[in-house]
Motif scaffolding. Structure first.
Motif, PDB file in Angstrom:
ATOM      1  N   GLY A 113       0.823  -1.199   0.000  1.00  0.00           N
ATOM      2  CA  GLY A 113       0.000   0.000   0.000  1.00  0.00           C
ATOM      3  C   GLY A 113       0.855   1.246   0.000  1.00  0.00           C
ATOM      4  O   GLY A 113       2.032   1.233   0.375  1.00  0.00           O
ATOM      5  N   ARG A 114       0.250   2.327  -0.404  1.00  0.00           N
ATOM      6  CA  ARG A 114       0.948   3.604  -0.479  1.00  0.00           C
ATOM      7  C   ARG A 114       1.373   4.063   0.925  1.00  0.00           C
ATOM      8  O   ARG A 114       0.589   4.019   1.860  1.00  0.00           O
ATOM      9  CB  ARG A 114       0.030   4.649  -1.109  1.00  0.00           C
ATOM     10  N   VAL A 211      -4.410   0.300  18.107  1.00  0.00           N
ATOM     11  CA  VAL A 211      -4.961  -0.471  17.000  1.00  0.00           C
ATOM     12  C   VAL A 211      -5.270   0.501  15.870  1.00  0.00           C
ATOM     13  O   VAL A 211      -6.128   1.371  16.015  1.00  0.00           O
ATOM     14  CB  VAL A 211      -6.235  -1.239  17.401  1.00  0.00           C
ATOM     15  N   GLU A 212      -4.558   0.374  14.773  1.00  0.00           N
ATOM     16  CA  GLU A 212      -4.726   1.273  13.638  1.00  0.00           C
ATOM     17  C   GLU A 212      -5.411   0.528  12.497  1.00  0.00           C
ATOM     18  O   GLU A 212      -5.018  -0.598  12.163  1.00  0.00           O
ATOM     19  CB  GLU A 212      -3.382   1.819  13.166  1.00  0.00           C
ATOM     20  N   ILE A 213      -6.400   1.148  11.932  1.00  0.00           N
ATOM     21  CA  ILE A 213      -7.080   0.555  10.777  1.00  0.00           C
ATOM     22  C   ILE A 213      -6.229   0.780   9.533  1.00  0.00           C
ATOM     23  O   ILE A 213      -5.866   1.927   9.218  1.00  0.00           O
ATOM     24  CB  ILE A 213      -8.474   1.175  10.579  1.00  0.00           C
ATOM     25  N   LEU A 214      -5.887  -0.294   8.844  1.00  0.00           N
ATOM     26  CA  LEU A 214      -5.172  -0.135   7.574  1.00  0.00           C
ATOM     27  C   LEU A 214      -6.110   0.522   6.574  1.00  0.00           C
ATOM     28  O   LEU A 214      -7.260   0.087   6.410  1.00  0.00           O
ATOM     29  CB  LEU A 214      -4.697  -1.493   7.058  1.00  0.00           C
ATOM     30  N   PRO A 215      -5.650   1.583   5.916  1.00  0.00           N
ATOM     31  CA  PRO A 215      -6.560   2.351   5.072  1.00  0.00           C
ATOM     32  C   PRO A 215      -7.059   1.572   3.862  1.00  0.00           C
ATOM     33  O   PRO A 215      -6.401   0.641   3.382  1.00  0.00           O
ATOM     34  CB  PRO A 215      -5.709   3.555   4.637  1.00  0.00           C
ATOM     35  N   ARG A 216      -8.210   1.975   3.408  1.00  0.00           N
ATOM     36  CA  ARG A 216      -8.784   1.387   2.203  1.00  0.00           C
ATOM     37  C   ARG A 216      -7.795   1.560   1.053  1.00  0.00           C
ATOM     38  O   ARG A 216      -7.211   2.627   0.879  1.00  0.00           O
ATOM     39  CB  ARG A 216     -10.098   2.102   1.879  1.00  0.00           C
ATOM     40  N   GLY A 217      -7.595   0.517   0.290  1.00  0.00           N
ATOM     41  CA  GLY A 217      -6.599   0.548  -0.767  1.00  0.00           C
ATOM     42  C   GLY A 217      -5.323  -0.177  -0.393  1.00  0.00           C
ATOM     43  O   GLY A 217      -4.514  -0.523  -1.253  1.00  0.00           O
ATOM     44  N   THR A 218      -5.131  -0.425   0.903  1.00  0.00           N
ATOM     45  CA  THR A 218      -4.004  -1.239   1.356  1.00  0.00           C
ATOM     46  C   THR A 218      -4.357  -2.711   1.167  1.00  0.00           C
ATOM     47  O   THR A 218      -5.485  -3.119   1.432  1.00  0.00           O
ATOM     48  CB  THR A 218      -3.703  -0.981   2.834  1.00  0.00           C
ATOM     49  N   ALA A 219      -3.401  -3.475   0.704  1.00  0.00           N
ATOM     50  CA  ALA A 219      -3.625  -4.912   0.520  1.00  0.00           C
ATOM     51  C   ALA A 219      -2.924  -5.694   1.608  1.00  0.00           C
ATOM     52  O   ALA A 219      -1.740  -5.473   1.888  1.00  0.00           O
ATOM     53  CB  ALA A 219      -3.113  -5.351  -0.847  1.00  0.00           C
ATOM     54  N   TRP A 220      -3.675  -6.583   2.249  1.00  0.00           N
ATOM     55  CA  TRP A 220      -3.101  -7.579   3.154  1.00  0.00           C
ATOM     56  C   TRP A 220      -3.503  -8.942   2.615  1.00  0.00           C
ATOM     57  O   TRP A 220      -4.678  -9.249   2.475  1.00  0.00           O
ATOM     58  CB  TRP A 220      -3.617  -7.399   4.588  1.00  0.00           C
ATOM     59  N   GLU A 234      -1.479 -13.756  -8.290  1.00  0.00           N
ATOM     60  CA  GLU A 234      -2.165 -13.006  -9.342  1.00  0.00           C
ATOM     61  C   GLU A 234      -2.176 -11.513  -9.028  1.00  0.00           C
ATOM     62  O   GLU A 234      -2.024 -10.673  -9.932  1.00  0.00           O
ATOM     63  CB  GLU A 234      -3.593 -13.528  -9.500  1.00  0.00           C
ATOM     64  N   PHE A 235      -2.343 -11.159  -7.748  1.00  0.00           N
ATOM     65  CA  PHE A 235      -2.306  -9.760  -7.359  1.00  0.00           C
ATOM     66  C   PHE A 235      -0.943  -9.149  -7.674  1.00  0.00           C
ATOM     67  O   PHE A 235      -0.841  -8.068  -8.273  1.00  0.00           O
ATOM     68  CB  PHE A 235      -2.610  -9.623  -5.859  1.00  0.00           C
ATOM     69  N   VAL A 236       0.134  -9.835  -7.248  1.00  0.00           N
ATOM     70  CA  VAL A 236       1.477  -9.324  -7.493  1.00  0.00           C
ATOM     71  C   VAL A 236       1.743  -9.210  -8.988  1.00  0.00           C
ATOM     72  O   VAL A 236       2.268  -8.197  -9.476  1.00  0.00           O
ATOM     73  CB  VAL A 236       2.530 -10.225  -6.813  1.00  0.00           C
ATOM     74  N   ARG A 237       1.375 -10.240  -9.739  1.00  0.00           N
ATOM     75  CA  ARG A 237       1.611 -10.206 -11.184  1.00  0.00           C
ATOM     76  C   ARG A 237       0.880  -9.039 -11.830  1.00  0.00           C
ATOM     77  O   ARG A 237       1.451  -8.314 -12.659  1.00  0.00           O
ATOM     78  CB  ARG A 237       1.142 -11.523 -11.821  1.00  0.00           C
ATOM     79  N   THR A 238      -0.381  -8.852 -11.464  1.00  0.00           N
ATOM     80  CA  THR A 238      -1.189  -7.798 -12.081  1.00  0.00           C
ATOM     81  C   THR A 238      -0.621  -6.410 -11.786  1.00  0.00           C
ATOM     82  O   THR A 238      -0.472  -5.580 -12.690  1.00  0.00           O
ATOM     83  CB  THR A 238      -2.646  -7.883 -11.582  1.00  0.00           C
ATOM     84  N   VAL A 239      -0.306  -6.154 -10.518  1.00  0.00           N
ATOM     85  CA  VAL A 239       0.203  -4.826 -10.142  1.00  0.00           C
ATOM     86  C   VAL A 239       1.561  -4.577 -10.785  1.00  0.00           C
ATOM     87  O   VAL A 239       1.825  -3.491 -11.314  1.00  0.00           O
ATOM     88  CB  VAL A 239       0.281  -4.694  -8.610  1.00  0.00           C
ATOM     89  N   LEU A 245       6.602  -1.795 -11.623  1.00  0.00           N
ATOM     90  CA  LEU A 245       7.339  -1.724 -10.367  1.00  0.00           C
ATOM     91  C   LEU A 245       7.164  -3.026  -9.606  1.00  0.00           C
ATOM     92  O   LEU A 245       6.109  -3.654  -9.665  1.00  0.00           O
ATOM     93  CB  LEU A 245       6.828  -0.556  -9.507  1.00  0.00           C
ATOM     94  N   SER A 246       8.193  -3.421  -8.885  1.00  0.00           N
ATOM     95  CA  SER A 246       8.168  -4.705  -8.189  1.00  0.00           C
ATOM     96  C   SER A 246       7.594  -4.546  -6.789  1.00  0.00           C
ATOM     97  O   SER A 246       7.807  -3.537  -6.116  1.00  0.00           O
ATOM     98  CB  SER A 246       9.579  -5.282  -8.108  1.00  0.00           C
ATOM     99  N   ILE A 247       6.862  -5.557  -6.332  1.00  0.00           N
ATOM    100  CA  ILE A 247       6.368  -5.633  -4.957  1.00  0.00           C
ATOM    101  C   ILE A 247       7.249  -6.612  -4.187  1.00  0.00           C
ATOM    102  O   ILE A 247       7.539  -7.707  -4.664  1.00  0.00           O
ATOM    103  CB  ILE A 247       4.901  -6.134  -4.934  1.00  0.00           C
ATOM    104  N   GLY A 248       7.676  -6.201  -2.995  1.00  0.00           N
ATOM    105  CA  GLY A 248       8.427  -7.121  -2.144  1.00  0.00           C
ATOM    106  C   GLY A 248       9.801  -7.457  -2.671  1.00  0.00           C
ATOM    107  O   GLY A 248      10.237  -8.608  -2.567  1.00  0.00           O
ATOM    108  N   CYS A 249      10.497  -6.470  -3.183  1.00  0.00           N
ATOM    109  CA  CYS A 249      11.847  -6.678  -3.730  1.00  0.00           C
ATOM    110  C   CYS A 249      12.862  -6.128  -2.721  1.00  0.00           C
ATOM    111  O   CYS A 249      13.096  -4.921  -2.666  1.00  0.00           O
ATOM    112  CB  CYS A 249      11.972  -5.956  -5.068  1.00  0.00           C
TER     113      CYS A 249
END
Length: 301
Positions: A113-114, A211-220, A234-239, A245-249
């Motif tokens: 998430g951003r 306890v913080e609410i992860l904002p809408r648009g954040t992916a868990w 599929e989520f990682v591939r699509t984004v 840009l890579s996720i989790g690199c």
């Protein structure tokens, strides 16, 4: 702050795949699963990280990750002989934690998430505990947090049959040093485990749990089942395909945070170029060089 990745367990929901390999080493699209939680801790600015594995899988993790120098961090290892609960991580990791705060991330959880790094770095000097709430359609498979009308957390339950809210607690936790003694003092639950929900409940009763609410648009993404694993890939591939840009690199995160120099990133990227993973890292360097050249042109007389 020190970090812990809990990468134990039998992965029984992913049998027969996990009869031959640890669940946290199964690929999520183009990376081993453990790259994602490792990246989460690095985004939080954490460089001293303990990885807790099963005795059977320990060698596989060390062969993949080594001492962490490839990512500009320090990795150490210990073993969890049997899956006796998430909170056991603080008992096993007491020497690693020392007298400071600690962050725990589960090895099969992916966060995206951003502004994630900025959000997590706020807990570097935490007093008490901090967890997150994330709205899910079916919270009964998770720890669940209940809020009052003012948004204050008032109760926590582990995998309730009748959840009191739709907010699950994801596998990312920040605590001060009291967590070590709290974990040592826990009694096993009816499941025979030291429950992380019981740790959080102690902090809640002390009035020291954020306890913080992860904002809408954040992916868990929890990758514990075949469907979840496929959805995460599929989520990682699509984004990645959409954004380039890579996720989790972890190499990219290390470079952007100054843990690795340009030359060190290039050294790590070149042997991986054939897979596309290394090519991506080399393209980051090329884009950065081009941007630097344009900046020079703008300030040139």
């Amino acid at each position: 702050m020190r970090g812990i990745i809990l990468a134990g367990g039998t992965g029984s929901r992913l049998h027969p795949i996990t009869l031959g390999i640890s669940k946290q080493l199964v690929p999520v699209y183009d990376k081993p699963m453990i790259y994602y939680p490792l990246s989460t801790l690095m985004l939080a600015g954490i460089r001293d990280i303990l990885i807790i594995t099963t005795p059977h899988d320990a060698d596989q993790f060390q062969r993949l990750l080594g001492d962490g120098s490839r990512f500009g961090v320090n990795l150490t290892y210990t073993q969890q002989p049997s899956p006796d609960g998430l909170a056991q991580a603080f008992v096993l990791g007491a020497d690693h934690i020392g007298d400071g705060p600690v962050a725990l991330v589960l090895g099969d959880n992916i966060f995206y998430g951003r502004g994630m790094g900025t959000q997590l770095r706020r807990f570097e000097n935490i007093d008490g505990g901090a967890v997150f709430g994330y709205r899910v359609a079916d919270p009964s498979a998770y720890g669940v947090v209940e809020f009052d009308e003012s948004g204050r957390a008032i109760s926590l339950e582990e995998k309730p049959a009748k959840p009191r809210s739709h907010y699950a607690v994801p596998g990312l936790y920040f605590y001060d040093n009291d967590v070590v003694q709290i974990a040592r003092d826990l009694k096993p639950s009816a499941r025979g485990e030291l429950e992380i929900t019981d740790v959080n409940r102690v902090y809640l009763e002390r009035g020291k749990l954020q306890v913080e609410i992860l904002p809408r648009g954040t992916a868990w993404l929890d990758t514990g089942t075949f469907n979840d694993l496929n959805d995460a890939s599929e989520f990682v591939r699509t984004v990645q395909h959409r954004q380039g840009l890579s996720i989790g690199c972890p190499e990219e995160i290390a470079w952007r945070q100054g843990f690795l120099t340009d030359a060190e990133l290039r050294e790590r990227a070149e042997p991986l170029a054939k897979s596309g993973y290394g090519k991506y890292l080399l393209e980051l360097l090329a884009e950065d060089a081009e941007a630097a050249a344009r900046r020079l042109e703008l300030v040139a007389p």
